[in-house]
Design a protein around this motif. Structure first.
Motif, PDB file in Angstrom:
ATOM      1  N   ILE B 281      32.929 -12.566 -40.511  1.00  0.00           N
ATOM      2  CA  ILE B 281      33.848 -13.142 -41.499  1.00  0.00           C
ATOM      3  C   ILE B 281      35.123 -13.644 -40.821  1.00  0.00           C
ATOM      4  O   ILE B 281      35.561 -14.776 -41.064  1.00  0.00           O
ATOM      5  CB  ILE B 281      34.155 -12.103 -42.597  1.00  0.00           C
ATOM      6  CG1 ILE B 281      32.904 -11.936 -43.454  1.00  0.00           C
ATOM      7  CG2 ILE B 281      35.346 -12.545 -43.455  1.00  0.00           C
ATOM      8  CD1 ILE B 281      33.027 -10.956 -44.571  1.00  0.00           C
ATOM      9  N   GLN B 282      35.703 -12.837 -39.948  1.00  0.00           N
ATOM     10  CA  GLN B 282      36.954 -13.240 -39.298  1.00  0.00           C
ATOM     11  C   GLN B 282      36.777 -14.496 -38.470  1.00  0.00           C
ATOM     12  O   GLN B 282      37.673 -15.339 -38.408  1.00  0.00           O
ATOM     13  CB  GLN B 282      37.482 -12.104 -38.402  1.00  0.00           C
ATOM     14  CG  GLN B 282      37.938 -10.868 -39.164  1.00  0.00           C
ATOM     15  CD  GLN B 282      38.947 -11.186 -40.257  1.00  0.00           C
ATOM     16  OE1 GLN B 282      39.933 -11.876 -40.029  1.00  0.00           O
ATOM     17  NE2 GLN B 282      38.692 -10.725 -41.480  1.00  0.00           N
ATOM     18  N   TYR B 286      29.822 -17.379 -40.940  1.00  0.00           N
ATOM     19  CA  TYR B 286      28.829 -17.299 -42.022  1.00  0.00           C
ATOM     20  C   TYR B 286      28.627 -18.703 -42.592  1.00  0.00           C
ATOM     21  O   TYR B 286      29.547 -19.528 -42.533  1.00  0.00           O
ATOM     22  CB  TYR B 286      29.301 -16.338 -43.118  1.00  0.00           C
ATOM     23  CG  TYR B 286      30.698 -16.624 -43.577  1.00  0.00           C
ATOM     24  CD1 TYR B 286      30.929 -17.552 -44.603  1.00  0.00           C
ATOM     25  CD2 TYR B 286      31.794 -16.014 -42.977  1.00  0.00           C
ATOM     26  CE1 TYR B 286      32.219 -17.842 -45.008  1.00  0.00           C
ATOM     27  CE2 TYR B 286      33.081 -16.304 -43.370  1.00  0.00           C
ATOM     28  CZ  TYR B 286      33.290 -17.222 -44.391  1.00  0.00           C
ATOM     29  OH  TYR B 286      34.559 -17.538 -44.776  1.00  0.00           O
ATOM     30  N   PRO B 287      27.453 -18.988 -43.143  1.00  0.00           N
ATOM     31  CA  PRO B 287      27.247 -20.316 -43.733  1.00  0.00           C
ATOM     32  C   PRO B 287      28.163 -20.507 -44.945  1.00  0.00           C
ATOM     33  O   PRO B 287      28.432 -19.543 -45.679  1.00  0.00           O
ATOM     34  CB  PRO B 287      25.781 -20.295 -44.168  1.00  0.00           C
ATOM     35  CG  PRO B 287      25.172 -19.123 -43.481  1.00  0.00           C
ATOM     36  CD  PRO B 287      26.259 -18.152 -43.215  1.00  0.00           C
ATOM     37  N   ALA B 331      24.918 -14.393 -35.839  1.00  0.00           N
ATOM     38  CA  ALA B 331      25.367 -15.567 -36.579  1.00  0.00           C
ATOM     39  C   ALA B 331      24.921 -16.867 -35.934  1.00  0.00           C
ATOM     40  O   ALA B 331      25.051 -17.925 -36.528  1.00  0.00           O
ATOM     41  CB  ALA B 331      26.890 -15.535 -36.700  1.00  0.00           C
ATOM     42  N   SER B 332      24.365 -16.788 -34.727  1.00  0.00           N
ATOM     43  CA  SER B 332      24.100 -18.028 -34.000  1.00  0.00           C
ATOM     44  C   SER B 332      22.784 -18.701 -34.369  1.00  0.00           C
ATOM     45  O   SER B 332      22.489 -19.770 -33.889  1.00  0.00           O
ATOM     46  CB  SER B 332      24.108 -17.744 -32.497  1.00  0.00           C
ATOM     47  OG  SER B 332      22.977 -16.960 -32.192  1.00  0.00           O
ATOM     48  N   SER B 363      24.696 -13.372 -43.043  1.00  0.00           N
ATOM     49  CA  SER B 363      24.378 -14.406 -42.050  1.00  0.00           C
ATOM     50  C   SER B 363      23.522 -15.519 -42.637  1.00  0.00           C
ATOM     51  O   SER B 363      23.085 -16.410 -41.920  1.00  0.00           O
ATOM     52  CB  SER B 363      23.688 -13.759 -40.849  1.00  0.00           C
ATOM     53  OG  SER B 363      22.548 -13.052 -41.284  1.00  0.00           O
ATOM     54  N   GLY B 364      23.266 -15.429 -43.935  1.00  0.00           N
ATOM     55  CA  GLY B 364      22.534 -16.512 -44.605  1.00  0.00           C
ATOM     56  C   GLY B 364      21.076 -16.563 -44.251  1.00  0.00           C
ATOM     57  O   GLY B 364      20.445 -17.616 -44.283  1.00  0.00           O
ATOM     58  N   ASN B 365      20.499 -15.419 -43.912  1.00  0.00           N
ATOM     59  CA  ASN B 365      19.113 -15.412 -43.463  1.00  0.00           C
ATOM     60  C   ASN B 365      18.113 -14.966 -44.518  1.00  0.00           C
ATOM     61  O   ASN B 365      16.937 -14.812 -44.219  1.00  0.00           O
ATOM     62  CB  ASN B 365      18.974 -14.552 -42.209  1.00  0.00           C
ATOM     63  CG  ASN B 365      19.465 -15.302 -40.983  1.00  0.00           C
ATOM     64  OD1 ASN B 365      19.011 -16.399 -40.715  1.00  0.00           O
ATOM     65  ND2 ASN B 365      20.428 -14.724 -40.291  1.00  0.00           N
TER      66      ASN B 365
END
Lengths: 249, 715, 195
Positions: B281-282, B286-287, B331-332, B363-365
């Protein structure tokens, strides 16, 4: 009768230690294939029978620098001054000139256990007890491998029962001598990580010959000059160093 | 004629000499030599025609295909099926010895009444009809007055045809519970299901396309899921651009193979997961869609604010850089964050599982290739009427009749989880089991079901599998007459109770109905034993499908179309325990340790393993023998213990003495206790094994038992 | 009497020789009846002119099936051929209930012997008779004699108790294998023939 040309093969293995996860498939598949009886109640790590045994070996460092590999250790099929052959008073052990497999004939064995003392790899085991299965399990034994009796030594023979079956099949199909091993030992077949490659070291085109010459491939206790036909591979330096250290007594 | 002694001796001497010229000594020597090679103490081999047949392994939910080598119809060895789409030519060690289970010394051959709870521990032979009528009486009382206690069935492997039958059976009783055994579901996916609305679909992991896998101690390469699938997905990761990060306080077999091993302090998993969330988040990794559409995003951001990597690093034994690198890796690209549970240690507590699962959402996964995908369930003939509950949600001392299902889950759990739910007086526990297991210790009646490979059993995709899959473990040994079919037995109980509860003839009938339902769905492909593939929509009849399945074939679903969007949420709050862990104070008082039981899938105490498994447990030290305590050399030194000595472990639940194994792969302060089988060919089925260290675990309110505070001294 | 001592000594020798060469074999072996009589000659004779391989077949994997299973018999004997008692027993007790005939095998070898018929018969082209003798033309089964100690048939040692074969095909002990292998320079390794 016409004499068939006999091939001079050297059956061998390359075990990739970096791939081995220590799952134990090979150990159990080996015991089932070769009719090795379950442990007697009192059997221990020293008195049990594991033709193929996987040793967890650590680098000796403290947590978290700790590292470990699993070393599947079967008869290393020494090709030169084979220690167990030299010491056997009974001629119960010999190196097959056509395959290079070190064979053990339990019926000839006297039970003196010289071979176990001579083996630098602790790959030989003694039948301290009668081979015993729970009632009913005897009916499920592999008919291609004879069970051994109490009081004799035994060891890995690269699943010779499977070699017999391959020879029978080849003869029935009218093929001449099988040049390269037309079979896979139970351990290599069962390995989920495909860490064990088996083949003919004398056949330059085989995978096993190529891998045996690959970088970072080594043999255990090669300093003894017994020319084992089982090779190991690891990219980790401490593992390769460990391979030539004599085991601590 | 007078014969002197001397003459007699002369005659004897002549005979002795003469004998040497007869075959007697030489032939006797030869024959007795052959006799020693042939006596009854060496089993005789049985030769005969060799044949192969296909089946599937029922010993855990992994769903591996088996190739059975038979000699004269008797199984001689089990092997994998190469290029099988589910098990990829791999089976585990337990399966290699699976055909020896039918003759296991702990095999039960007839129904028993067991009074172990009274301390006498005697097995009293019974007959099935008597047990059915006694249980029928109990069940009728429960139906009439549920306030005295209810009936519950514990399902070891939910989702099977028999599961639906259990649910239907229980629907006839007010207040009854259909309970899923602890560890039967994947804990991360269960936690995700609480955060996301997957509707009728089942969440699964897409390991095959993931770039980063962060595992919180999941034994991914040591029995998790279907081993063949995990090997295929995790082998040659460098070529596939895949990274495995293993975070746990033990240098386990999976950790040894991982690209990165994070020696995470046991018990700080939630703090670590939240710190990873904090970094994502920092750093804004994130998407954008997650911030916009996921519920509780601001609350989660607020929650993780306190979990700065620098602070968390102080408690979890890692550096801030390691936490930040982990967050960036996740996140990558497509990633999976998984806890996996442990076959004997079970899941983490709910708070930790939620914190771990949330990283997949953040992480939008979820719903993305290489992350958590959704798949359809295996078609079922009836819609199960009774929802499943977890043991934790059932009030203590409320179950009067508890029925324990026989399926092998591969997992185990403390018996106290069950026994504390039973009413204080006159509770009846009925166990279906082929073997006398440690669970039998809680049973009043034990009914022998057919051993593995003696009857048709259902084999489905395990939790987390990417596709719905269905096969049958087709039997290649015959069951005894006394073996009990749970379906037929429960139907008999219903009849004895005089209740209008759904009845079914047998498990086989239920399985056939399920096969028909799969046929009727027109989905997927059926592969026959010879490798012939039939699209279900082109298949002529349900009988063809049944024939293919009973002959060792399998059904695989089409890939499921992913929903356009999945309503998701992030956790807004976290339990007090994790907050305390973060405060930086030492989480354990001086002189206490963290007890963590662990087991190996399919070889825990609830399951019988073949005696030949002694090669791994007893005749070598490849696997931890049950009842051993693995501790770091530093821990051992602190307690004055040496390798092989006995330690006395004390927890709130009691005291136990067990031998110590000094093992540098275990983090200092951790008591890593093996819960495993004791393969013993000479055992007799007279009394159940004790459950060992599991009896010492403290049970959390959410039903987890992963960590227990314990003190240790020399015994 | 003169020479009484030597005479007695000689008598002792003679007694031992008599016992050893005549009584001992009778005591060592026990005759056991076969479940059925079998006439090879009828099958291989002019009327049917079957070859050995028609019944003593190889399996698909190259292993030798040995004595044929009852299914093989049933191919022709689904109903009695002729009226003999043997024929009746065959059909009633074995063919119809599909029960294997518990033949006692004259050439049964220990479990640790590996004898691939395919290698010897197909590759080396050794005739069946070379090892098994001409029993393909016999009209009845020989008496099955079992060694009370070792449990194997007398045919393994050979009928002559001295171990010297009276016919070239007699005896199926290891020395017989070794001799033939040595003649053909196939004496490589123990594991060639032992498992």
């Amino acid at each position: 009768m016409e004499q068939t040309e006999q091939s001079k093969s050297r059956y061998g293995m390359v075990v990739d230690l970096d791939k081995c996860t220590g799952c134990g498939d090979c150990v159990v598949a080996c015991a089932i294939e070769n009719n090795v009886a379950p442990a007697e109640q009192k059997a221990t790590e020293r008195t049990g029978i594991t033709w193929l045994r996987v040793y967890p070996v650590t680098n000796g460092e403290a947590f978290p620098a700790h590292d470990a590999v699993f070393v599947p250790m079967m008869c290393q099929q020494c090709g030169h001054h084979t220690p167990c052959v030299s010491v056997c008073p009974q001629n119960a052990v010999e190196v097959d000139p056509t395959t290079g497999i070190v064979g053990q004939i339990p019926q000839r064995c006297l039970g003196c256990r010289y071979c176990m003392t001579a083996c630098p790899f602790h790959a030989r085991y003694f039948n301290w007890w009668d081979p015993e299965w729970p009632a009913g399990t005897e009916a499920q034994l592999n008919p291609d491998v004879a069970p051994r009796m109490r009081g004799v030594a035994e060891k890995c023979n690269f699943c010779h029962g499977r070699l017999h079956a391959a020879r029978t099949r080849a003869a029935a199909e009218g093929k001449s001598n099988i040049a390269s091993p037309a079979y896979t030992p139970a351990c290599a077949e069962s390995c989920p990580a495909q860490a064990i490659v088996f083949g003919d070291l004398a056949d330059e085109s085989s995978d096993v010959a190529r891998l045996s010459k690959a970088h970072d491939t080594f043999r255990f206790l090669s300093k003894l000059g017994t020319e084992p036909k089982v090779y190991y591979h690891s990219a980790k330096e401490w593992v390769r160093k460990m391979a030539d250290q004599s085991p601590a007594v | 004629m007078n014969i002197t002694r001397r003459e007699l001796l002369t005659l004897a001497g002549g005979s002795v000499l003469g004998t040497l010229f007869t075959p007697i000594p030489w032939k006797l020597l030869d024959d007795s030599a052959i006799w020693t090679q042939n006596w009854s103490r060496i089993p005789a081999l049985r030769h005969g025609p060799v044949s192969y047949r296909l089946s599937a392994c029922p010993l855990c939910p992994g769903g591996c295909a088996l190739n059975v080598r038979c000699v004269q119809g008797r199984p001689v060895s089990l092997g994998a099926v190469p290029e099988h789409p589910v098990s990829n030519g791999v089976i585990c060690a337990t399966a290699y010895a699976g055909h020896h289970l039918a003759t296991h010394p702990l095999r039960l051959h007839q129904p028993y009444a067991f009074n172990g709870k009274t301390g006498e521990s005697t097995l009293l032979p019974m007959n099935e009809a008597d047990i059915a009528s006694r249980l029928g009486g109990q069940v009728r009382k429960i139906a009439q007055s549920p306030s005295d206690g209810v009936i519950a069935i514990l399902d070891q492997r939910p989702g099977r045809a028999i599961s639906a039958f259990y649910q239907e059976f229980l629907a006839g009783f007010p207040g009854s519970h259909y309970v899923v055994a602890p560890g039967a579901d994947d804990p991360t996916l269960s936690a995700l299901s609480a955060l996301c609305d997957f509707k009728d679909l089942v969440p699964s992991y897409d390991f095959e396309n993931a770039r980063t896998i962060l595992s919180f101690g999941a034994p991914l390469l040591d029995g998790w899921g279907t081993p063949g699938r995990m090997y295929a997905a995790l082998h040659n990761r460098a070529q596939k651009g895949r990274t495995l990060i293993q975070a746990e306080g033990v240098h386990s077999r999976t950790a040894l193979q991982a690209d990165t091993w994070l020696p995470l302090m046991a018990g700080t998993e939630a703090a670590f997961a939240l710190a990873v969330g904090h970094v994502i988040i920092q750093e804004g990794r994130y998407p954008a869609l997650v911030a916009r559409h996921v519920r509780n995003f601001p609350e989660y951001a607020e929650l993780t604010r306190a979990f700065a990597p620098e602070r968390v690093a102080q408690v979890c034994g890692l550096s801030a850089e390691q936490i930040i690198a982990t967050a960036r890796a996740i996140a990558s690209g497509p990633s999976i964050v998984i806890s996996g549970g442990n076959p004997a240690g079970g899941p983490f507590d709910t708070g930790t599982e939620t914190a771990i699962a949330a990283l997949n959402v953040l992480s939008g996964n979820v719903g993305c290739s290489g992350g958590v995908l959704l798949r359809a369930a295996v078609p079922a003939p009836v819609h199960a009427p009774k929802p499943a509950v977890s043991l934790a949600t059932i009030p203590d001392h409320s179950i009067k009749v508890l029925i324990l299902d026989a399926a092998a889950s591969g997992n185990t759990y403390p018996l106290a989880l069950l026994t504390r739910k039973l009413v204080r007086q006159d509770a009846v526990v009925v166990q279906f089991s082929a073997f006398l297991s440690s669970q039998s210790g809680a049973a009043d009646f034990i009914l022998p079901v057919p051993a593995p490979f003696e009857s048709l059993e259902e084999v489905q995709s395990p939790a987390g599998a990417d596709r719905a899959f269905f096969a049958l473990s087709s039997p290649f040994m015959s069951a005894s007459d006394k073996a009990v079919d749970p379906v037929a037995f429960l139907s008999r109980v219903a009849t004895a109770a005089g209740l209008a509860i759904p009845q079914a003839a047998s498990t086989e009938v239920l399985l056939k109905q399920r096969s028909e339902a799969i046929f009727a769905s027109h989905r997927g492909v059926v592969t026959g034993p010879a490798g012939t593939r039939m699209q279900m929509k082109d298949t002529v009849s349900a009988d063809d499908v049944w024939k293919a399945l009973t002959d060792g074939g399998y059904w695989i679903d089409d890939s499921t179309r992913q929903p356009a969007s999945i309503p998701s949420a992030l956790p807004a709050a976290i339990s007090a325990g994790q907050q305390a862990a973060l405060s930086g104070t030492p989480s354990l008082p001086e002189g206490t340790f963290r007890l963590m039981p662990f087991g190996w899938r399919g070889a825990t105490m609830t399951a019988a393993v073949a005696p030949v498994m002694s090669k791994l447990f007893q005749e070598s030290n490849l696997r931890a023998l049950g009842g051993r305590l693995h501790i770091n050399p530093a821990t051992a030194a602190a307690c004055g213990l040496a390798d092989g000595e006995s330690a006395r472990i004390t927890t709130a639940a009691g005291t136990l003495t067990m031998p110590v194994v000094v093992d540098a792969s275990v983090m200092p302060g951790l008591l890593h206790a093996a819960v495993g089988p004791v393969p013993n060919k000479t055992a007799t089925a007279t009394r159940p094994e004790s459950e060992g260290i599991l009896a010492l675990c403290s049970l959390q309110d959410d039903g987890s038992w992963r960590f227990t505070e314990a003190s240790m001294g020399k015994a | 009497m003169r020479f009484k001592g030597p005479m007695l000594f000689l008598a002792g020798i003679l007694l031992a020789l008599c016992i050893g060469w005549f009584a001992f074999p009778m005591a060592l072996y026990k005759s056991e009846p076969q479940p059925l009589q079998f006439n090879h000659a009828i099958h291989t004779g002019e009327q049917n002119s079957m070859t050995c391989e028609m019944c003593h077949e190889f399996a698909a994997d190259g292993t030798f099936k040995g004595i044929p299973s009852i299914a093989k018999c049933a191919e022709c004997h689904s109903a009695p051929i002729g009226t003999t008692q043997n024929e009746k027993t065959l059909v009633e007790q074995y063919v119809t209930p599909q029960k294997e005939i518990p033949w006692k095998v004259y050439s049964r070898q220990p479990d640790n012997a590996y004898f691939p018929h395919a290698v010897h018969v197909k590759k080396a082209e050794i005739k069946c008779e070379e090892c098994h003798g001409p029993h393909g033309s016999s009209d009845h089964l020989p008496v099955y004699q079992v060694n009370r100690i070792s449990g194997y048939s007398r045919d393994i040692w050979g009928h002559n108790i001295s171990g010297i074969p009276s016919h070239p095909w007699e005896g199926m002990k290891m020395d017989r294998c070794v001799r033939c292998h040595a003649e053909r320079h196939r004496d490589d390794s123990c594991l060639d023939c032992h498992k």
